[in-house]
Design a protein around this motif. Structure first.
Motif, PDB file in Angstrom:
ATOM      1  N   THR A 259     -26.678 -30.184   6.289  1.00  5.57           N
ATOM      2  CA  THR A 259     -26.858 -31.272   5.323  1.00  5.57           C
ATOM      3  C   THR A 259     -28.310 -31.395   4.856  1.00  5.57           C
ATOM      4  OG1 THR A 259     -27.106 -32.673   7.246  1.00  5.57           O
ATOM      5  CG2 THR A 259     -24.949 -32.698   6.197  1.00  5.57           C
ATOM      6  N   LEU A 260     -29.209 -30.606   5.410  1.00  3.50           N
ATOM      7  CA  LEU A 260     -30.629 -30.788   5.079  1.00  3.50           C
ATOM      8  C   LEU A 260     -31.098 -29.802   4.026  1.00  3.50           C
ATOM      9  CD1 LEU A 260     -32.089 -31.183   8.706  1.00  3.50           C
ATOM     10  CD2 LEU A 260     -30.969 -32.886   7.257  1.00  3.50           C
ATOM     11  N   SER A 261     -32.002 -30.261   3.158  1.00  2.85           N
ATOM     12  CA  SER A 261     -32.646 -29.317   2.232  1.00  2.85           C
ATOM     13  C   SER A 261     -33.891 -29.973   1.642  1.00  2.85           C
ATOM     14  CB  SER A 261     -31.699 -28.893   1.105  1.00  2.85           C
ATOM     15  OG  SER A 261     -31.425 -29.995   0.306  1.00  2.85           O
ATOM     16  N   GLY A 262     -34.806 -29.139   1.186  1.00  2.00           N
ATOM     17  CA  GLY A 262     -36.043 -29.657   0.603  1.00  2.00           C
ATOM     18  C   GLY A 262     -37.256 -29.015   1.240  1.00  2.00           C
ATOM     19  N   SER A 263     -38.369 -29.761   1.240  1.00  2.00           N
ATOM     20  CA  SER A 263     -39.564 -29.187   1.844  1.00  2.00           C
ATOM     21  C   SER A 263     -40.347 -30.247   2.613  1.00  2.00           C
ATOM     22  CB  SER A 263     -40.441 -28.536   0.772  1.00  2.00           C
ATOM     23  OG  SER A 263     -40.985 -29.539  -0.034  1.00  2.00           O
ATOM     24  N   ILE A 264     -41.111 -29.788   3.568  1.00  2.00           N
ATOM     25  CA  ILE A 264     -41.958 -30.685   4.367  1.00  2.00           C
ATOM     26  C   ILE A 264     -43.369 -30.105   4.370  1.00  2.00           C
ATOM     27  CG2 ILE A 264     -42.349 -31.770   6.610  1.00  2.00           C
ATOM     28  CD1 ILE A 264     -39.467 -31.328   7.364  1.00  2.00           C
ATOM     29  N   ALA A 265     -44.350 -30.962   4.060  1.00  2.00           N
ATOM     30  CA  ALA A 265     -45.753 -30.526   4.153  1.00  2.00           C
ATOM     31  C   ALA A 265     -46.221 -30.754   5.587  1.00  2.00           C
ATOM     32  CB  ALA A 265     -46.605 -31.327   3.185  1.00  2.00           C
ATOM     33  N   ILE A 266     -46.837 -29.745   6.145  1.00  2.00           N
ATOM     34  CA  ILE A 266     -47.282 -29.809   7.545  1.00  2.00           C
ATOM     35  C   ILE A 266     -48.716 -30.334   7.589  1.00  2.00           C
ATOM     36  CG2 ILE A 266     -47.782 -28.403   9.597  1.00  2.00           C
ATOM     37  CD1 ILE A 266     -44.732 -28.747   8.949  1.00  2.00           C
ATOM     38  N   PHE A 267     -48.992 -31.199   8.556  1.00  2.00           N
ATOM     39  CA  PHE A 267     -50.329 -31.790   8.694  1.00  2.00           C
ATOM     40  C   PHE A 267     -51.174 -30.990   9.689  1.00  2.00           C
ATOM     41  CE2 PHE A 267     -47.909 -35.889   7.672  1.00  2.00           C
ATOM     42  CZ  PHE A 267     -48.121 -35.735   6.312  1.00  2.00           C
ATOM     43  N   GLY A 268     -52.417 -31.459   9.882  1.00  2.00           N
ATOM     44  CA  GLY A 268     -53.335 -30.779  10.791  1.00  2.00           C
ATOM     45  C   GLY A 268     -52.844 -30.836  12.234  1.00  2.00           C
ATOM     46  N   ALA A 269     -53.288 -29.881  13.028  1.00  2.00           N
ATOM     47  CA  ALA A 269     -52.801 -29.742  14.398  1.00  2.00           C
ATOM     48  C   ALA A 269     -53.422 -30.788  15.325  1.00  2.00           C
ATOM     49  CB  ALA A 269     -53.134 -28.358  14.932  1.00  2.00           C
ATOM     50  N   LYS A 270     -52.563 -31.485  16.051  1.00  2.00           N
ATOM     51  CA  LYS A 270     -53.029 -32.426  17.075  1.00  2.00           C
ATOM     52  C   LYS A 270     -54.039 -31.749  17.988  1.00  2.00           C
ATOM     53  CE  LYS A 270     -50.396 -33.176  20.941  1.00  2.00           C
ATOM     54  NZ  LYS A 270     -51.143 -32.999  22.185  1.00  2.00           N
TER      55      LYS A 270
ATOM     56  N   VAL B 112     -56.842 -34.580   9.392  1.00  2.00           N
ATOM     57  CA  VAL B 112     -56.632 -35.066  10.765  1.00  2.00           C
ATOM     58  C   VAL B 112     -55.292 -35.800  10.773  1.00  2.00           C
ATOM     59  CG1 VAL B 112     -57.499 -36.617  12.559  1.00  2.00           C
ATOM     60  CG2 VAL B 112     -59.104 -35.344  11.108  1.00  2.00           C
ATOM     61  N   PRO B 113     -54.357 -35.424  11.640  1.00  2.00           N
ATOM     62  CA  PRO B 113     -53.054 -36.107  11.589  1.00  2.00           C
ATOM     63  C   PRO B 113     -53.181 -37.554  12.056  1.00  2.00           C
ATOM     64  CG  PRO B 113     -53.175 -34.681  13.519  1.00  2.00           C
ATOM     65  CD  PRO B 113     -54.431 -34.445  12.728  1.00  2.00           C
ATOM     66  N   ASN B 114     -52.382 -38.416  11.450  1.00  2.00           N
ATOM     67  CA  ASN B 114     -52.422 -39.836  11.798  1.00  2.00           C
ATOM     68  C   ASN B 114     -51.400 -40.088  12.907  1.00  2.00           C
ATOM     69  OD1 ASN B 114     -52.906 -42.524  11.738  1.00  2.00           O
ATOM     70  ND2 ASN B 114     -51.861 -42.891   9.795  1.00  2.00           N
ATOM     71  N   ILE B 115     -51.811 -39.777  14.128  1.00  2.00           N
ATOM     72  CA  ILE B 115     -50.896 -39.835  15.276  1.00  2.00           C
ATOM     73  C   ILE B 115     -51.541 -40.627  16.416  1.00  2.00           C
ATOM     74  CG2 ILE B 115     -49.645 -37.680  14.800  1.00  2.00           C
ATOM     75  CD1 ILE B 115     -51.601 -36.246  16.675  1.00  2.00           C
ATOM     76  N   GLU B 116     -50.713 -41.038  17.367  1.00  2.00           N
ATOM     77  CA  GLU B 116     -51.191 -41.880  18.461  1.00  2.00           C
ATOM     78  C   GLU B 116     -52.295 -41.216  19.293  1.00  2.00           C
ATOM     79  OE1 GLU B 116     -50.632 -45.040  19.364  1.00  2.00           O
ATOM     80  OE2 GLU B 116     -49.434 -45.337  17.562  1.00  2.00           O
ATOM     81  N   ASP B 117     -52.186 -39.919  19.579  1.00  2.00           N
ATOM     82  CA  ASP B 117     -53.205 -39.275  20.409  1.00  2.00           C
ATOM     83  C   ASP B 117     -54.571 -39.281  19.726  1.00  2.00           C
ATOM     84  OD1 ASP B 117     -51.481 -38.858  22.455  1.00  2.00           O
ATOM     85  OD2 ASP B 117     -51.789 -36.691  22.604  1.00  2.00           O
TER      86      ASP B 117
ATOM     87  N   ASP C 266     -44.512 -40.270  18.628  1.00  2.00           N
ATOM     88  CA  ASP C 266     -45.613 -40.707  17.760  1.00  2.00           C
ATOM     89  C   ASP C 266     -46.970 -40.187  18.245  1.00  2.00           C
ATOM     90  OD1 ASP C 266     -43.887 -42.087  16.093  1.00  2.00           O
ATOM     91  OD2 ASP C 266     -44.046 -43.950  17.235  1.00  2.00           O
ATOM     92  N   ARG C 267     -47.051 -39.804  19.501  1.00  2.00           N
ATOM     93  CA  ARG C 267     -48.308 -39.236  20.000  1.00  2.00           C
ATOM     94  C   ARG C 267     -48.656 -37.952  19.253  1.00  2.00           C
ATOM     95  NH1 ARG C 267     -49.282 -39.239  26.392  1.00  2.00           N
ATOM     96  NH2 ARG C 267     -51.104 -38.175  25.555  1.00  2.00           N
ATOM     97  N   GLY C 268     -47.621 -37.208  18.857  1.00  2.00           N
ATOM     98  CA  GLY C 268     -47.915 -35.884  18.317  1.00  2.00           C
ATOM     99  C   GLY C 268     -47.418 -35.593  16.914  1.00  2.00           C
ATOM    100  N   TYR C 269     -46.546 -36.452  16.360  1.00  2.00           N
ATOM    101  CA  TYR C 269     -45.968 -36.149  15.046  1.00  2.00           C
ATOM    102  C   TYR C 269     -46.150 -37.356  14.142  1.00  2.00           C
ATOM    103  CZ  TYR C 269     -43.745 -32.537  17.838  1.00  2.00           C
ATOM    104  OH  TYR C 269     -43.526 -31.501  18.697  1.00  2.00           O
TER     105      TYR C 269
END
Ligand code: EPU
Length: 437
Positions: free
Chosen positions: A15-26, A48-53, A414-417
């Motif tokens: 059921t999935l389709s499209g694209s995802i932009a990947i952010f910077g590495a934790k 810089v990813p906006n993540i909990e870590d 949320d720590r990593g994604y």
């Protein structure tokens, strides 16, 4: 307030389709933020990813007196550590954030002293720091471990000196920490049996663009000629300070796409950093296409099945331990038996128990090895995320399952994604974030 995800599984329908932009590495951003301690002027990082870590490590630095400014997107980041007033790493956060250990190298090298608690173990394994203690001793530091459980490390009067450091085990944070400490040490340091992860090479490139002298990052032997405090040279390509894309996020979404997408494209990636996963999925029958900075996965022909494949986690460029859990979900859907051998951490297979409750057939052979009997349908369940990588794996499991699932403890995810539910909803996954009652 703690939160949870509810996910409506597709029962295996694509059921999935499209694209995802990947952010910077934790695991690159955290080290680059720590590296700001080596700079005599503020350091600006982008992507810089906006993540909990990342929030946690900035909290530590802010508590220690550093000044941090983020732009509106939260992904551009300026860190000024010249205002820092202490060399004691805030214990409450350090105990929860293993990555805080990387602060010890720059702090010791710049200030001649660092005090910190043992960065607590976690569900994936014991996480010792013996390699750090031995390395600092070789660089001339004196170390005491007091009754409150703090390590207190002091450089010699004239600063840390260069040393030969051979890692009994190739450690990622160990390699990064000593690369940074050696940058301000007197003389030359050689790290042997160094880890070779792309984030380490990226960090070395950034430091070299700021005046460091690091050779061989990305190979098992790294030579660092010590020198002065670093300075960000604004004339140098901004790319050097743009955090390298997260290969673990990329790989996790690739597995999700392999199982459930008609077509999914991941953009802003470095496909070369995922060779081991791409090779393995292609062998198993997944259709993958790459360009210089995208990876696309397409549904196989009607009726085609994926084949089982054995996996052994390994330091880069081998199969990453951080992708072991997402791949496990793929293997529950492949035809035949797959042996998964987790060689890096001893506690990183316990999450498979919950997959069996969902209908998977995974036999634990010992703490490091499981046998996956593939081709099983999964049913939606209530799950507790045990750590960030297994948490993401549970999202994939819930997405392919028949019926609804709830995933609790999503602080770990949320720590990593960053904004995982928004990005997965945009490609068609039925996932909603809720406050726990
Ligand atoms: N080790 C020791 N002594 C030490 C340090 C490590 O024996 O002093 C052992 C560990 O117990 C392990 C092995 O060395 O068996 C390798 O661990 P490593 O030190 O490389 O792990 P790390 O640096 O603590 C980083 C990532 C992890 C990732 C591992 C392996 C960061 C902040 N963490 O951890 O990422 O799994 O490398 O690639 O970079 C994650 O992002 O979810 C995560 C856990």
């Amino acid at each position: 307030m703690t939160q949870y995800f509810s996910i409506e599984g597709s029962g295996g329908k694509r059921t999935l389709s499209g694209s995802i932009a990947i952010f910077g590495a934790k695991n690159a951003a955290l080290k680059a933020i720590a590296a700001s301690i080596l700079y005599k002027n503020p350091l600006t990082l982008t992507n810089v990813p906006n993540i909990e870590d990342v929030l946690r490590i900035t909290e530590v630095l802010t508590e220690m007196g550093a000044t941090i400014i983020r732009d509106q997107s939260m992904r551009s980041f300026t860190v000024d550590t010249n205002t820092m007033s202490t060399t004691t790493i805030t214990p409450e956060i350090a105990k929860r954030l293993r990555a805080s250990i990387v602060l010890t190298g720059p702090l010791l090298a710049r200030n001649g002293h660092v005090r910190f608690p043992h960065p607590g173990g976690c569900v994936i394994g014991e996480r010792p720091i013996d390699l750090f203690i031995e390395g600092y001793t070789k660089m001339g530091a004196t170390i005491t471990h007091d009754e409150e459980g703090f390590y207190d490390i002091r450089s010699p009067k004239d600063g840390l000196h260069g040393a030969e450091i051979f890692f009994r085990v190739a450690s990622v944070t160990g390699t990064e920490t000593f690369m940074m400490a050696a940058t301000l040490a007197k003389g030359t340091t050689v790290i042997k049996n160094a880890a070779m992860e792309p984030e380490i090479k990226w960090l070395a490139t950034m430091l070299n663009a700021s005046g460091a002298h690091i050779e061989g990052a990305g190979t098992p032997t790294i030579t660092i000629h010590g020198g002065e405090l670093l300075a960000q040279d604004k004339a140098i390509s901004k790319e050097r300070f743009h955090v390298v894309p997260d290969r673990i996020e990329t790989g996790s979404f690739l597995v999700l796409g392999a199982l459930l997408a008609k077509e999914l494209t991941l953009t802003d990636v470095v496909p070369e950093h995922l060779e081991s996963l791409i090779e393995l999925l292609t062998y198993a029958g997944v259709n993958i296409e790459q360009t210089a900075n995208t990876i696309t996965v397409r549904a196989p022909e009607e009726g085609a099945v994926f084949r089982a494949v054995n996996v052994r986690t390994h330091e880069y460029p081998g199969f990453p331990t951080d992708l072991q859990a997402p791949l496990m979900i793929f293997l529950t859907q492949a035809q035949g038996e797959s042996l998964v051998f987790e060689t890096i951490f001893e506690g990183r297979l316990n999450y498979t128990e919950a997959l069996n409750r969902m209908g998977a057939n995974i036999t634990m052979m010992d703490p490091h090895r499981v046998l996956v009997h593939g081709g099983t349908s999964l049913r939606g369940k209530q799950l507790e995320s045990p750590d960030l990588r297994a948490g993401l794996a549970y999202i994939i499991a819930a997405a392919i399952a028949e019926g609804a699932s709830e995933i609790h403890n999503i602080y770990f995810v949320d720590r990593g994604y960053e904004a995982v539910e928004e990005r997965l909803r945009a490609i068609g996954l039925s996932i909603v974030r809720h406050e726990e009652k």
